[in-house]
Scaffold this motif. Structure first.
Motif, PDB file in Angstrom:
ATOM      1  N   GLY A   1      -5.758   5.187 -55.293  1.00 11.98           N
ATOM      2  CA  GLY A   1      -6.378   6.186 -56.163  1.00 11.98           C
ATOM      3  C   GLY A   1      -5.490   7.402 -56.333  1.00 11.98           C
ATOM      4  O   GLY A   1      -5.370   7.951 -57.432  1.00 11.98           O
ATOM      5  N   PHE A   2      -4.848   7.816 -55.258  1.00 13.82           N
ATOM      6  CA  PHE A   2      -3.937   8.955 -55.333  1.00 13.82           C
ATOM      7  C   PHE A   2      -2.741   8.621 -56.228  1.00 13.82           C
ATOM      8  O   PHE A   2      -2.323   9.430 -57.048  1.00 13.82           O
ATOM      9  N   GLN A   3      -2.213   7.408 -56.099  1.00 20.47           N
ATOM     10  CA  GLN A   3      -1.100   6.987 -56.931  1.00 20.47           C
ATOM     11  C   GLN A   3      -1.504   6.972 -58.406  1.00 20.47           C
ATOM     12  O   GLN A   3      -0.750   7.422 -59.265  1.00 20.47           O
ATOM     13  N   ARG A   4      -2.711   6.480 -58.712  1.00 20.29           N
ATOM     14  CA  ARG A   4      -3.185   6.474 -60.108  1.00 20.29           C
ATOM     15  C   ARG A   4      -3.301   7.912 -60.626  1.00 20.29           C
ATOM     16  O   ARG A   4      -2.942   8.190 -61.777  1.00 20.29           O
ATOM     17  N   LEU A   5      -3.788   8.799 -59.798  1.00 20.88           N
ATOM     18  CA  LEU A   5      -3.925  10.204 -60.189  1.00 20.88           C
ATOM     19  C   LEU A   5      -2.560  10.804 -60.524  1.00 20.88           C
ATOM     20  O   LEU A   5      -2.394  11.470 -61.550  1.00 20.88           O
ATOM     21  N   LEU A   6      -1.580  10.555 -59.665  1.00 20.46           N
ATOM     22  CA  LEU A   6      -0.237  11.082 -59.929  1.00 20.46           C
ATOM     23  C   LEU A   6       0.371  10.476 -61.185  1.00 20.46           C
ATOM     24  O   LEU A   6       0.935  11.202 -62.024  1.00 20.46           O
ATOM     25  N   LEU A   7       0.268   9.168 -61.319  1.00 23.30           N
ATOM     26  CA  LEU A   7       0.842   8.514 -62.497  1.00 23.30           C
ATOM     27  C   LEU A   7       0.154   8.969 -63.771  1.00 23.30           C
ATOM     28  O   LEU A   7       0.781   9.102 -64.813  1.00 23.30           O
TER      29      LEU A   7
ATOM     30  N   VAL B   1       6.084  16.600 -41.011  1.00 22.61           N
ATOM     31  CA  VAL B   1       4.769  16.646 -41.639  1.00 22.61           C
ATOM     32  C   VAL B   1       4.691  15.477 -42.604  1.00 22.61           C
ATOM     33  O   VAL B   1       5.574  15.288 -43.439  1.00 22.61           O
ATOM     34  N   LYS B   2       3.656  14.682 -42.473  1.00 18.32           N
ATOM     35  CA  LYS B   2       3.477  13.522 -43.336  1.00 18.32           C
ATOM     36  C   LYS B   2       2.066  13.547 -43.913  1.00 18.32           C
ATOM     37  O   LYS B   2       1.098  13.705 -43.185  1.00 18.32           O
ATOM     38  N   ALA B   3       1.983  13.393 -45.216  1.00 21.25           N
ATOM     39  CA  ALA B   3       0.676  13.342 -45.874  1.00 21.25           C
ATOM     40  C   ALA B   3       0.207  11.891 -45.942  1.00 21.25           C
ATOM     41  O   ALA B   3       1.002  10.986 -46.186  1.00 21.25           O
ATOM     42  N   SER B   4      -1.060  11.694 -45.703  1.00 23.68           N
ATOM     43  CA  SER B   4      -1.650  10.372 -45.875  1.00 23.68           C
ATOM     44  C   SER B   4      -2.995  10.548 -46.574  1.00 23.68           C
ATOM     45  O   SER B   4      -3.631  11.593 -46.467  1.00 23.68           O
TER      46      SER B   4
END
Length: 66
Positions: A57-63, A48-51
């Motif tokens: 934007g997702f990286q900014r949200l996580l950081l 299973v791989k998430a994309s």
């Protein structure tokens, strides 16, 4: 719960139903590793791989959450 441990009775029940339907048991790689060696031989591991459309934007949200 997420990634619940399957009891042997649960797996036997699911395997019997899969066999009657001419199917196979499939689980995520993470849960496959939690199975006993006996059940690993009978269950297919599926990656299973998430994309994300907006990876940056997702990286900014996580950081931002860290």
């Amino acid at each position: 719960p997420d990634h619940a441990a399957f009891r042997d009775a649960d797996l036997r029940f699911l395997a019997e139903h899969a066999e009657r339907a001419h199917g196979r048991l499939i689980t995520t790689e993470k849960d496959w590793f939690r199975l006993s060696p006996e059940w690993r031989a009978r269950v297919v591991s599926w990656p299973v791989k998430a994309s994300f459309d907006d990876e940056a934007g997702f990286q900014r949200l996580l950081l931002g959450a860290l």
